[in-house]
Design a protein around this motif. Sequence first.
Motif, PDB file in Angstrom:
ATOM      1  N   TRP A 128      -5.316   4.536   5.909  1.00 51.57           N
ATOM      2  CA  TRP A 128      -3.679   3.854   5.878  1.00 51.57           C
ATOM      3  C   TRP A 128      -3.814   2.587   6.823  1.00 51.57           C
ATOM      4  O   TRP A 128      -4.336   2.687   8.204  1.00 51.57           O
ATOM      5  CB  TRP A 128      -2.592   4.933   6.482  1.00 51.57           C
ATOM      6  N   THR A 130      -0.914   1.529   7.485  1.00 53.89           N
ATOM      7  CA  THR A 130       0.496   1.631   8.306  1.00 53.89           C
ATOM      8  C   THR A 130       0.307   3.159   8.794  1.00 53.89           C
ATOM      9  O   THR A 130      -0.438   3.949   8.255  1.00 53.89           O
ATOM     10  CB  THR A 130       1.588   1.323   7.433  1.00 53.89           C
ATOM     11  N   PRO A 132       1.656   6.565   8.105  1.00 50.19           N
ATOM     12  CA  PRO A 132       2.211   7.265   6.925  1.00 50.19           C
ATOM     13  C   PRO A 132       3.332   7.934   7.100  1.00 50.19           C
ATOM     14  O   PRO A 132       4.280   7.864   5.908  1.00 50.19           O
ATOM     15  CB  PRO A 132       0.996   8.295   6.722  1.00 50.19           C
ATOM     16  N   ASN A 141       7.497  -3.949  -0.884  1.00 47.23           N
ATOM     17  CA  ASN A 141       6.770  -2.632  -1.152  1.00 47.23           C
ATOM     18  C   ASN A 141       7.304  -1.551   0.161  1.00 47.23           C
ATOM     19  O   ASN A 141       6.869  -1.974   1.215  1.00 47.23           O
ATOM     20  CB  ASN A 141       5.414  -2.399  -1.283  1.00 47.23           C
ATOM     21  N   TYR A 143       6.090   1.239   2.347  1.00 46.41           N
ATOM     22  CA  TYR A 143       4.883   2.379   2.366  1.00 46.41           C
ATOM     23  C   TYR A 143       5.042   3.418   3.129  1.00 46.41           C
ATOM     24  O   TYR A 143       6.030   3.402   4.191  1.00 46.41           O
ATOM     25  CB  TYR A 143       3.682   1.550   3.186  1.00 46.41           C
ATOM     26  N   ARG A 145       3.934   8.085   3.325  1.00 43.53           N
ATOM     27  CA  ARG A 145       3.774   9.425   2.477  1.00 43.53           C
ATOM     28  C   ARG A 145       5.148   9.886   1.984  1.00 43.53           C
ATOM     29  O   ARG A 145       5.884  10.431   2.704  1.00 43.53           O
ATOM     30  CB  ARG A 145       2.679  10.315   3.332  1.00 43.53           C
ATOM     31  N   ASP A 434       1.584   2.794  -7.392  1.00 47.22           N
ATOM     32  CA  ASP A 434       2.000   3.552  -6.204  1.00 47.22           C
ATOM     33  C   ASP A 434       1.304   4.476  -5.242  1.00 47.22           C
ATOM     34  O   ASP A 434       1.414   4.460  -3.879  1.00 47.22           O
ATOM     35  CB  ASP A 434       3.321   4.373  -6.433  1.00 47.22           C
ATOM     36  N   GLN A 439      -4.286   6.913  -0.012  1.00 44.34           N
ATOM     37  CA  GLN A 439      -3.795   6.279   1.097  1.00 44.34           C
ATOM     38  C   GLN A 439      -2.696   4.989   0.655  1.00 44.34           C
ATOM     39  O   GLN A 439      -2.717   4.645  -0.386  1.00 44.34           O
ATOM     40  CB  GLN A 439      -5.113   5.440   1.757  1.00 44.34           C
ATOM     41  N   ASN A 440      -1.984   4.619   1.692  1.00 46.08           N
ATOM     42  CA  ASN A 440      -1.063   3.360   1.395  1.00 46.08           C
ATOM     43  C   ASN A 440      -0.045   3.716   0.437  1.00 46.08           C
ATOM     44  O   ASN A 440       0.471   2.866  -0.600  1.00 46.08           O
ATOM     45  CB  ASN A 440      -1.676   2.219   1.304  1.00 46.08           C
ATOM     46  N   GLU A 441       0.445   4.972  -0.053  1.00 47.88           N
ATOM     47  CA  GLU A 441       1.380   5.364  -1.117  1.00 47.88           C
ATOM     48  C   GLU A 441       2.586   4.443  -0.569  1.00 47.88           C
ATOM     49  O   GLU A 441       3.015   4.460   0.268  1.00 47.88           O
ATOM     50  CB  GLU A 441       1.705   6.886  -0.799  1.00 47.88           C
ATOM     51  N   LYS A 442       3.331   4.130  -1.866  1.00 46.87           N
ATOM     52  CA  LYS A 442       4.433   3.270  -1.691  1.00 46.87           C
ATOM     53  C   LYS A 442       5.467   3.389  -2.820  1.00 46.87           C
ATOM     54  O   LYS A 442       5.068   4.061  -3.720  1.00 46.87           O
ATOM     55  CB  LYS A 442       4.091   1.952  -1.368  1.00 46.87           C
ATOM     56  N   SER A 444       8.221   0.322  -4.471  1.00 49.26           N
ATOM     57  CA  SER A 444       8.819  -0.891  -4.194  1.00 49.26           C
ATOM     58  C   SER A 444      10.278  -0.642  -4.167  1.00 49.26           C
ATOM     59  O   SER A 444      10.761   0.088  -4.978  1.00 49.26           O
ATOM     60  CB  SER A 444       8.120  -1.971  -5.534  1.00 49.26           C
TER      61      SER A 444
END
Length: 468
Positions: A128, A130, A132, A141, A143, A145, A434, A439-442, A444
């Motif tokens: 990640w 950032t 999570p 966006n 970001y 989990r 997304d 990793q890096n789920e987001k 917008s």
Amino acid sequence: MMNSITLVCLLLCTGVSSFRFEELTQYVNSHEEEFIETLRQWIAVESDSSDVTKRPDLHRMMDMTAEKLRLVGGSVEMVDVGTQALPNGSSLALPKVVTARFGEDPSKRTVCVYGHVDVQPAKKEDGWATDPYELTDIDGNLYGRGASDNKAPVLAWIHTVEVYKALNIDLPVNVKFIIEGMEETGSNGLDDMIVAQKDSFFSDVDYIIISDCVWLSRRPALTYGTRGNCYFFAEVEGPKKDLHSGVYGGTVMEPMTDLISILGADLLRQLKTLHISSETHGNTCFSPSWLHQVDLLAHRWRHPTVSIHGIEGAFSSPGTKTVIPAKVIAKFSIRQVPNMDPAVVEKQVTDYLHSVFAKRKSPNKLNITMVIGAKPWLADPKHPLYEAGKAAVKRVFAVEPDLIREGGTIPIARTFQDVTGKSIIMLPIGGFDDGLHSQNEKISRYNYMEGTKLFIAYLHEVSQIKKY
């Protein structure tokens, strides 16, 4: 000449002036930061349903969900769905399922919104950019989990009711919620609850709405099908303890070698090689060697697939360790398509792997366990629910939606369909990029806010469906 009272009556009867869409959506715009702050608080809770050590966080997440629904004015209940049996023989309380009701007008349609607030595991060291569990806003966006899967969509539905309430505008339909905390591990306890409440909570429900999926591209979509999922553990147990590879290597049948043998080419050879073709998906999600050019969507929606997810017990930490593991467990899944029965698949897989293992004449022990057996789901995209969805998308986004199936699995959809007999629609607001489960789920800002407006419009469109 038509008098003013007659005109008002006509407008109200036709629904022209009764739907104050601009007023409702302006409220969404003016409360964007407030809605995002609520999402920030929800993301901060590590509601990982697969980690039993995080169970207190999961219980807290369910309490927060219930409290938010109460604050909006719902009649809320927290339903006990029992306990979860653990591998060591002990049991652990399952998170309570949150239900809520807004409105009981018998002259109106009643919709039930399903969602979940548990999440997949996430650690910053997994890659990640950032933290999570700290919502981070980068270039519009958000970001974190669970941002897209499924906390923001659940909140967007709650915000929808909240907006109507804040403006003292009657909801065009009665709205119920059923929010769980075990979706990512198979919805433990929820099937039994649905059966138990078929003639009570669900008795007056006309339609069920699920927003636990994403668009196929940048165009909004309506989802009418998902694949099922059979998830297996294949355990090979050998020596009583780990062995030194220099002393015992070559003199014992190693559990890892047995495991790799039964999960190797023989199992995967039954599937065609997959290759990527979509430029959109190739740049965001996949390796360029996965999906056939012509068959991209067929492979994602209509064909069963096998994926090996990992091996527990193997040494995977940095550095070296010259050891022969005494026990290893492979984790793999098979995505189901219509007409595949998980019970049949379980027998076929178990019999096949045992037959391959038997040919090795290994002294080690093999045990196959299916821990998830979710059926696929398919709806009629010509149902009035989908016509209402098209109208709502056109109102908010000024385009026709894509009608799609989803390659993933939402286990409870088939249960809703089989037990309650209610019609179901999947109405996603998440973006195709997304990164669900990754990793890096987001999600917008745009999808979160415009998605809330879509839900506002959808409730109105559903209210226009004629009762038969």
